[in-house]
Scaffold this active site. Structure first.
Site, PDB file in Angstrom:
ATOM      1  N   ASP A 191      39.173  45.571  33.813  1.00  0.00           N
ATOM      2  CA  ASP A 191      37.979  46.345  34.174  1.00  0.00           C
ATOM      3  C   ASP A 191      37.719  46.133  35.658  1.00  0.00           C
ATOM      4  O   ASP A 191      38.021  45.071  36.211  1.00  0.00           O
ATOM      5  CB  ASP A 191      36.764  45.903  33.355  1.00  0.00           C
ATOM      6  CG  ASP A 191      35.715  47.004  33.259  1.00  0.00           C
ATOM      7  OD1 ASP A 191      35.543  47.576  32.161  1.00  0.00           O
ATOM      8  OD2 ASP A 191      35.063  47.305  34.291  1.00  0.00           O
TER       9      ASP A 191
ATOM     10  N   VAL B  42      38.377  53.957  30.249  1.00  0.00           N
ATOM     11  CA  VAL B  42      37.347  53.832  31.290  1.00  0.00           C
ATOM     12  C   VAL B  42      36.337  54.963  31.076  1.00  0.00           C
ATOM     13  O   VAL B  42      36.463  55.752  30.142  1.00  0.00           O
ATOM     14  CB  VAL B  42      37.936  53.872  32.727  1.00  0.00           C
ATOM     15  CG1 VAL B  42      39.006  52.789  32.909  1.00  0.00           C
ATOM     16  CG2 VAL B  42      38.509  55.230  33.084  1.00  0.00           C
ATOM     17  N   VAL B  43      35.327  55.039  31.954  1.00  0.00           N
ATOM     18  CA  VAL B  43      34.248  56.013  31.740  1.00  0.00           C
ATOM     19  C   VAL B  43      34.768  57.440  31.536  1.00  0.00           C
ATOM     20  O   VAL B  43      35.831  57.798  32.038  1.00  0.00           O
ATOM     21  CB  VAL B  43      33.255  56.019  32.931  1.00  0.00           C
ATOM     22  CG1 VAL B  43      32.308  54.847  32.829  1.00  0.00           C
ATOM     23  CG2 VAL B  43      33.988  56.058  34.246  1.00  0.00           C
TER      24      VAL B  43
ATOM     25  N   HIS C 142      42.769  58.417  20.287  1.00  0.00           N
ATOM     26  CA  HIS C 142      41.305  58.484  20.180  1.00  0.00           C
ATOM     27  C   HIS C 142      40.807  57.613  19.033  1.00  0.00           C
ATOM     28  O   HIS C 142      40.953  57.970  17.863  1.00  0.00           O
ATOM     29  CB  HIS C 142      40.884  59.948  19.989  1.00  0.00           C
ATOM     30  CG  HIS C 142      39.414  60.162  19.982  1.00  0.00           C
ATOM     31  ND1 HIS C 142      38.800  61.063  19.148  1.00  0.00           N
ATOM     32  CD2 HIS C 142      38.417  59.576  20.696  1.00  0.00           C
ATOM     33  CE1 HIS C 142      37.491  61.026  19.360  1.00  0.00           C
ATOM     34  NE2 HIS C 142      37.243  60.142  20.289  1.00  0.00           N
TER      35      HIS C 142
ATOM     36  N   ASN D 118      34.218  54.756  17.022  1.00  0.00           N
ATOM     37  CA  ASN D 118      33.282  53.663  17.253  1.00  0.00           C
ATOM     38  C   ASN D 118      32.525  53.332  15.964  1.00  0.00           C
ATOM     39  O   ASN D 118      32.022  54.261  15.332  1.00  0.00           O
ATOM     40  CB  ASN D 118      32.311  54.133  18.363  1.00  0.00           C
ATOM     41  CG  ASN D 118      31.253  53.101  18.676  1.00  0.00           C
ATOM     42  OD1 ASN D 118      31.462  51.915  18.509  1.00  0.00           O
ATOM     43  ND2 ASN D 118      30.100  53.582  19.115  1.00  0.00           N
TER      44      ASN D 118
ATOM     45  N   GLU E 265      42.973  59.307  16.168  1.00  0.00           N
ATOM     46  CA  GLU E 265      43.630  60.595  16.390  1.00  0.00           C
ATOM     47  C   GLU E 265      44.670  60.390  17.487  1.00  0.00           C
ATOM     48  O   GLU E 265      44.321  59.968  18.592  1.00  0.00           O
ATOM     49  CB  GLU E 265      42.607  61.650  16.835  1.00  0.00           C
ATOM     50  CG  GLU E 265      41.613  62.038  15.756  1.00  0.00           C
ATOM     51  CD  GLU E 265      40.537  63.010  16.246  1.00  0.00           C
ATOM     52  OE1 GLU E 265      40.078  63.823  15.448  1.00  0.00           O
ATOM     53  OE2 GLU E 265      40.148  62.949  17.432  1.00  0.00           O
TER      54      GLU E 265
ATOM     55  N   ASN F  35      35.874  65.926  15.905  1.00  0.00           N
ATOM     56  CA  ASN F  35      34.676  66.428  16.595  1.00  0.00           C
ATOM     57  C   ASN F  35      34.631  67.954  16.611  1.00  0.00           C
ATOM     58  O   ASN F  35      33.561  68.540  16.566  1.00  0.00           O
ATOM     59  CB  ASN F  35      34.600  65.880  18.024  1.00  0.00           C
ATOM     60  CG  ASN F  35      34.095  64.441  18.017  1.00  0.00           C
ATOM     61  OD1 ASN F  35      33.426  64.030  17.066  1.00  0.00           O
ATOM     62  ND2 ASN F  35      34.433  63.689  19.045  1.00  0.00           N
TER      63      ASN F  35
HETATM   64  P1  NAI Z   1      31.717  52.155  28.570  1.00  0.00           P
HETATM   65  O1  NAI Z   1      30.834  52.695  29.622  1.00  0.00           O
HETATM   66  O2  NAI Z   1      31.156  51.213  27.553  1.00  0.00           O
HETATM   67  O3  NAI Z   1      32.959  51.421  29.248  1.00  0.00           O
HETATM   68  C1  NAI Z   1      33.689  51.949  30.314  1.00  0.00           C
HETATM   69  C2  NAI Z   1      34.212  50.779  31.130  1.00  0.00           C
HETATM   70  O4  NAI Z   1      35.123  51.285  32.083  1.00  0.00           O
HETATM   71  C3  NAI Z   1      33.133  50.042  31.908  1.00  0.00           C
HETATM   72  O5  NAI Z   1      33.177  48.675  31.609  1.00  0.00           O
HETATM   73  C4  NAI Z   1      33.484  50.287  33.367  1.00  0.00           C
HETATM   74  O6  NAI Z   1      33.211  49.163  34.198  1.00  0.00           O
HETATM   75  C5  NAI Z   1      34.966  50.536  33.278  1.00  0.00           C
HETATM   76  N1  NAI Z   1      35.498  51.308  34.391  1.00  0.00           N
HETATM   77  C6  NAI Z   1      34.954  52.396  34.979  1.00  0.00           C
HETATM   78  N2  NAI Z   1      35.761  52.829  35.959  1.00  0.00           N
HETATM   79  C7  NAI Z   1      36.842  52.034  35.967  1.00  0.00           C
HETATM   80  C8  NAI Z   1      38.018  51.991  36.744  1.00  0.00           C
HETATM   81  N3  NAI Z   1      38.259  52.869  37.689  1.00  0.00           N
HETATM   82  N4  NAI Z   1      38.928  51.024  36.484  1.00  0.00           N
HETATM   83  C9  NAI Z   1      38.694  50.136  35.532  1.00  0.00           C
HETATM   84  N5  NAI Z   1      37.576  50.115  34.766  1.00  0.00           N
HETATM   85  C10 NAI Z   1      36.677  51.065  34.988  1.00  0.00           C
HETATM   86  O7  NAI Z   1      32.368  53.427  27.849  1.00  0.00           O
HETATM   87  P2  NAI Z   1      32.976  53.561  26.382  1.00  0.00           P
HETATM   88  O8  NAI Z   1      31.921  54.015  25.465  1.00  0.00           O
HETATM   89  O9  NAI Z   1      33.746  52.348  26.069  1.00  0.00           O
HETATM   90  O10 NAI Z   1      33.959  54.784  26.567  1.00  0.00           O
HETATM   91  C11 NAI Z   1      35.215  54.661  27.178  1.00  0.00           C
HETATM   92  C12 NAI Z   1      36.060  55.854  26.833  1.00  0.00           C
HETATM   93  O11 NAI Z   1      36.171  55.975  25.429  1.00  0.00           O
HETATM   94  C13 NAI Z   1      35.508  57.175  27.305  1.00  0.00           C
HETATM   95  O12 NAI Z   1      36.567  57.997  27.662  1.00  0.00           O
HETATM   96  C14 NAI Z   1      34.812  57.722  26.072  1.00  0.00           C
HETATM   97  O13 NAI Z   1      34.701  59.110  26.056  1.00  0.00           O
HETATM   98  C15 NAI Z   1      35.764  57.252  24.991  1.00  0.00           C
HETATM   99  N6  NAI Z   1      35.194  57.148  23.651  1.00  0.00           N
HETATM  100  C16 NAI Z   1      33.940  56.667  23.463  1.00  0.00           C
HETATM  101  C17 NAI Z   1      33.417  56.559  22.189  1.00  0.00           C
HETATM  102  C18 NAI Z   1      32.051  56.008  21.977  1.00  0.00           C
HETATM  103  O14 NAI Z   1      31.520  56.139  20.862  1.00  0.00           O
HETATM  104  N7  NAI Z   1      31.436  55.383  22.960  1.00  0.00           N
HETATM  105  C19 NAI Z   1      34.199  56.974  21.004  1.00  0.00           C
HETATM  106  C20 NAI Z   1      35.546  57.380  21.313  1.00  0.00           C
HETATM  107  C21 NAI Z   1      35.991  57.490  22.601  1.00  0.00           C
END
Ligand code: NAI
Length: 711
Positions: free
Chosen positions: A345, A402-403, A452, A455, A464, A502
């Protein structure tokens, strides 16, 4: 040509008969009609043997005693009640013959002993269990919409008491060997290599003491509960079953009734009661659907993900980019199954939080007895964390989480490319961004795909695996194999907005908002969905997921399918007012002071801003309107070849959004109603827009009298 026999008989230690069940050409022993006929023949011969002092029933398969009845036979047709009665009687006769043998018998159980298998074992005078890790003993029939119909509901209560028997039968959970001994289902639990010796010893003792005759006599008698004990036991049990099944499943209630009515009468009468209640369940839509889901689950487990014969690449180490909610979940899932993971991260605090989150999941698993502390230590030793991308150089697969921002993601890919091994696979966990488009930003579109996860990753089984236009078969099979290795159920999906789950979920979410704006009460919408069998209603679901997340993801899907998407305003209004759902204390419902979601009078004000109507909408309309647009979308998904088969749609929804398994999935639900009837229902709502128009495919199937599956 003679059919190979499933039963083998030999005499061991001079006077002990050893009957070994070893079904040819199968990893499991199942009790189909042919096998039952063999048992009948064998028992007829055994009854006449005067030279034997006892009989041991064992299995020739490692880790498997008897898996149960043959579900291919049970789930294929809807038999006439008379036919079912005959089949049931056949099982009863065989088990009764075990109970009348002129010498004691013991079932030597080493491996799975389920359903009809346990019912046969209950016909033996004793059961003894081996320590094979696969030994589990239970009556799981309620899970396929049935209950034990070969005497299980009557013999088990006579052995361990009605209260415990009700628990085991109505929940359908199996127990390991030691627990089976503690409950009194088996006489003892012993090391597998001692099982045969111990069975021989048990027979010698029982023959000498005459205990087997007493055991048999007791089994034929009523349990003998007093009126008070009876009333109390079954009132408590009924309340528990109703609370658990929400009145959706008839099988556990029927089982309860069979036990209640049978436990205080002699066994032969009790068995008649059992049959009377059992027969109507066989071939019922719920049972057929649940059996279909059982087979779809097996098929999915065996599916390599592509039709061509391609082998997966070896994956020794994975990298996970992003240590947020999903990244930590994904890394944790890998190390728990022994796959070393390096989690990265850009934010050191996020990394710390991610590691803590992984440890917390494992601590919880230890608390509930699903993990041992030394397993946690071993798993944690496989986790590494870093802020330094160059350490990804030795990874075979890197999963990016990542985000959700395309520019950020593609920048990470560009930074990573010079570091990664040439043949490494890169997978994105994006929920909304096009895999084909992002693949173009990389130097390896063939080795780029979506992976995919859902959560919370530690509890959601679905993954997926999304193939972009250029994703190679090898990449797909490798990611499918990896997902299976970490205990997930992967489904391969071709890239499209919303992917599989979805994309089909959004019409349902949209419709719930439309219904709300037309005047339906949010509670009534939720209730209709729950009554249908969903774990929670769509309004509560949005509050849980977060209204902002829901709005954003919905936009992507709605824009992509603008021709049929139903746009509403209420979500925008609530999000603009900072009402984001549970996390902000209010969404559609109020969660003030940690409450579980109470009605909020303020919602009316927001609805008024959307020109909401005041029409009374009944439960039938709500149900139709929630599920029919999902169905038309699912039909499009199939027609476009987004997935390879109808079962992918149904399993995706069952595993991804807990669509009710007893409906067999969305497409099987439509098949159960009949497509002609579905088209009639759609006609009623046609004026609401194209989302209520059947696809060409549906019209064709309906005209031919076929369904999604039969077609
Ligand atoms: P989150 O915001 O909890 O985590 C994202 C992490 O990525 C953060 O810790 C951030 O510091 C890090 N990050 C951002 N830019 C970065 C970079 N350039 N290099 C390294 N680390 C970086 O987000 P979340 O919820 O874990 O989502 C992550 C991915 O998973 C997204 O693409 C989201 O669409 C996908 N996703 C999310 C679900 C959910 O229910 N939250 C379900 C399925 C997929």
């Amino acid at each position: 040509m003679a059919i190979a026999a499933a039963l083998r008989f030999e005499v061991i230690r001079d006077t002990i008969g050893l009957l070994t069940f070893d079904q040819p050409g199968s990893r499991a022993n199942t009790l189909g009609q042919a096998v039952l006929a063999e048992f009948a023949q064998m028992l007829a011969a055994l009854e006449k043997r005067t030279d034997l002092s006892g009989l041991i029933l064992a299995s020739g398969k490692p880790g498997m005693f008897i898996a149960g009845a043959d579900l291919n036979e049970l789930g294929s047709a809807t038999p006439e009640p008379e036919q079912t009665r005959k089949l049931v009687q056949r099982g009863h006769d065989i088990i009764a013959r075990f109970e009348k043998l002129p010498f004691p018998s013991v079932a030597a159980i080493d491996g799975a002993c389920m359903g009809g298998g346990l019912e046969v074992a209950l016909g033996c005078d004793y059961r003894i269990a081996g320590s094979h890790p696969k030994t589990e003993i239970g009556l799981p029939e309620v899970k396929i919409g049935l209950f034990p119909g070969w005497g299980g509901t009557q013999r088990l209560p006579r052995l361990i008491g009605p209260a415990l028997a009700v628990e085991l039968i109505c929940a359908g959970e199996a127990v390991p060997a030691a627990r089976a001994r503690d409950l009194g289902i088996v006489f003892d639990a012993v090391p597998s290599d001692k099982l045969l010796d111990e069975a021989v010893r048990l027979l010698a003792w029982s023959k000498q003491s005459g205990d087997w005759k007493e055991a048999r006599r007791k089994k034929q008698q009523p349990v003998g509960l007093t009126e008070e004990q009876h009333a109390f036991t079954f009132a408590v049990a009924k309340a528990q079953v109703l609370a658990k099944t929400k009145g959706q499943f008839p099988a556990p209630l029927a089982a309860l009734e069979a036990i209640a009515r049978g436990c205080n009468v002699p066994l032969d009468e009790a068995l008649k009661v059992e049959s009377e209640l059992f027969v109507p369940l066989v071939g019922s839509p719920i049972s057929k659907n649940l059996i279909a889901v059982f087979f779809m689950t097996q098929k999915l487990q065996k599916d390599p993900g592509v039709d061509a014969a391609v082998s997966p690449r070896t994956v020794e180490r994975v990298g996970v980019l992003g240590a947020g909610l999903m990244g930590a979940g994904i890394a944790g899932a890998h190390i728990r199954r022994g796959v070393p993971a390096l989690m990265l991260d850009s934010d050191a605090r996020a990394l710390e939080k991610g590691i803590a989150a992984i440890a917390k999941v494992m601590h919880t698993r230890i608390e509930i007895g699903r993990m041992k502390p030394d397993e946690m230590l071993k798993a944690m030793s496989l986790l590494n964390s870093t802020g330094n991308l160059s350490l990804m150089a030795d990874r075979d697969v890197v999963i990016e989480a990542v985000v959700e921002n395309e520019a950020v993601k593609t920048q990470v890919y560009r930074d990573l490319q010079p570091i990664l091994k040439k043949d490494a696979i890169l997978a994105s966990n994006t929920s909304t961004i096009s895999i084909t488009r992002m693949a173009q930003a990389t130097d390896r579109p063939e080795r780029f795909a979506g992976m995919h996860f859902f959560n919370p990753v530690d509890r959601m089984p679905l993954v997926e695996v999304i193939r972009g236009e250029k994703t190679s078969d090898e990449t797909v099979v490798t990611l499918v194999a990896l997902a299976k290795r970490i205990g997930k159920s992967p489904i391969v999906v071709r890239d499209c907005p919303g992917f599989l789950v979805n994309r089909i979920l959004f019409p349902y979410i949209n419709e719930s908002l439309a219904l709300l704006e037309e005047g339906a009460d949010p509670r009534a919408i939720d209730k209709a969905a729950v009554t249908f069998g969903m774990p929670m209603g769509p309004i509560t679901l949005k509050d849980l997921v977060g209204l902002d997340t829901s709005l954003y993801a919905g936009r992507v899907v709605n824009q992509a399918f603008a021709d049929r998407a139903k746009n509403t305003r209420i979500l925008d209004e609530l999000v603009s007012a900072g009402r984001l759902g549970q996390k902000s204390g209010a969404g559609f419902y109020s969660y003030a002071k940690g409450s579980r979601g109470v009605d909020d009078p303020a919602l009316a004000g927001f609805l008024a801003k959307c020109n909401a109507g005041k029409r009374a909408i009944n439960a039938e309309e709500i149900t139709d309107r929630l599920f029919l647009p999902m169905l038309t979308e699912a039909s499009r998904v199939l027609a476009e070849g987004i997935v390879r088969q109808p079962s992918d749609v149904d399993m995706g929804l069952i595993l991804g959004i807990a669509f009710p398994a007893f409906r067999g999935g969305l497409l099987r639900w439509a098949d159960t109603i009949g497509l002609a009837k579905v088209l009639e229902k759609l006609k009623v709502y046609e004026k609401l827009g194209p989302r209520f128009q059947p696809t060409e495919e549906m019209r064709k199937l309906a005209a031919a009298g076929k369904g999604f599956y039969a077609g």
